[in-house]
Design an enzyme around this catalytic site. Sequence first.
Site, PDB file in Angstrom:
ATOM      1  N   LYS A   1      -6.208 -14.836   0.215  1.00 27.92           N
ATOM      2  CA  LYS A   1      -6.150 -13.913  -0.920  1.00 27.92           C
ATOM      3  C   LYS A   1      -5.047 -14.317  -1.897  1.00 27.92           C
ATOM      4  CE  LYS A   1      -8.048 -10.125   1.798  1.00 27.92           C
ATOM      5  NZ  LYS A   1      -7.741  -9.018   2.711  1.00 27.92           N
TER       6      LYS A   1
ATOM      7  N   GLN B 105      -3.250  -5.014   4.318  1.00 22.78           N
ATOM      8  CA  GLN B 105      -4.098  -5.806   5.200  1.00 22.78           C
ATOM      9  C   GLN B 105      -4.329  -5.079   6.522  1.00 22.78           C
ATOM     10  OE1 GLN B 105      -5.709  -8.767   4.554  1.00 22.78           O
ATOM     11  NE2 GLN B 105      -6.669  -8.454   6.537  1.00 22.78           N
TER      12      GLN B 105
ATOM     13  N   ASP C 158      -8.821  -1.962  -3.057  1.00 22.67           N
ATOM     14  CA  ASP C 158      -9.805  -1.970  -1.977  1.00 22.67           C
ATOM     15  C   ASP C 158     -10.779  -0.796  -2.091  1.00 22.67           C
ATOM     16  OD1 ASP C 158     -10.060  -4.073  -0.231  1.00 22.67           O
ATOM     17  OD2 ASP C 158      -8.554  -3.373   1.185  1.00 22.67           O
TER      18      ASP C 158
END
Length: 296
Positions: free
Chosen positions: A49, A93, A116
């Site tokens: 990422k 994460q 997200d």
Amino acid sequence: MATRIDGKAIAADVRANVAKAVAELPSQPTLAVILVGEDPASQVYVNSKVKQTEEAGMRSLHRLLPADATQEQVENEIAALNNDPEVDGILLQLPLPKGLDSDAAIEKISPDKDVDGLTEASAGRLVLGKPGLRPCTPSGCVILAKRALGNDLSGKNVVIIGRSILVGKPAALLFLAENCTVTIAHSRTKDLAAVCREADILVPAVGRPQMITGDFVRPGATVIDVGINRIDAPERGEGKTRLVGDAEFESCEAKAEHITPVPGGVGPMTIACLLQNTVLAACARRGWNTPAVLTA
């Protein structure tokens, strides 16, 4: 024999559009990633990422907390990033180490920085059809379906197998927004195979390796396989494994018109959509016009 939907190539197109959009902005958007502990798989994901964020022309902040970090420490890190005006997106994460409450931590993320799309506020905006940041994997599924079938999905029958808050439910809402007729099937659906055979677009998202066979697929359907499962592969040698989807690829490929492979299908789209969300978050927060390349 189905045409394989190349998720790697489509994700590369999305990332290229993100880079073009970033080049038009007054300054660089910033994505902050929080990693708690040293889980090897999570480290690989985070490194990927960070790399792709920087390749798209954005800034990347990497916050590493020890595996024994407390809930308060994690939430304090999120609060600091919420309050940092230079940070446009925050990614926590997952999974977190045992003993930490990921749901509670996610709820501390500002909805305007929730790239997200997992907070309750983001989910509410999605349900109500209000502007907001959409979950990355479901968004990737819609993009893949459009690349296979064209931008107008109106009237398509979509069957999503799985009702998770991460994929199944938001995917249903995103396909509804495209004027599809959507069915959410699950473990208690009666005659699941018959329900699935009604689908123009079949989206397995159950986390059970190769559960969906060709018998579930209507001839000519499109299969968007969300599953990523690691299974034993003794044919490759002792102790070897391989990745498979929730669909049994060979039998589904024989029936479908389009199908995503695993790996190389939905997976690459998740990070691409994360980067896209970061630009959209930056534009919304900072009052910038969204570059046309992201709205086409």
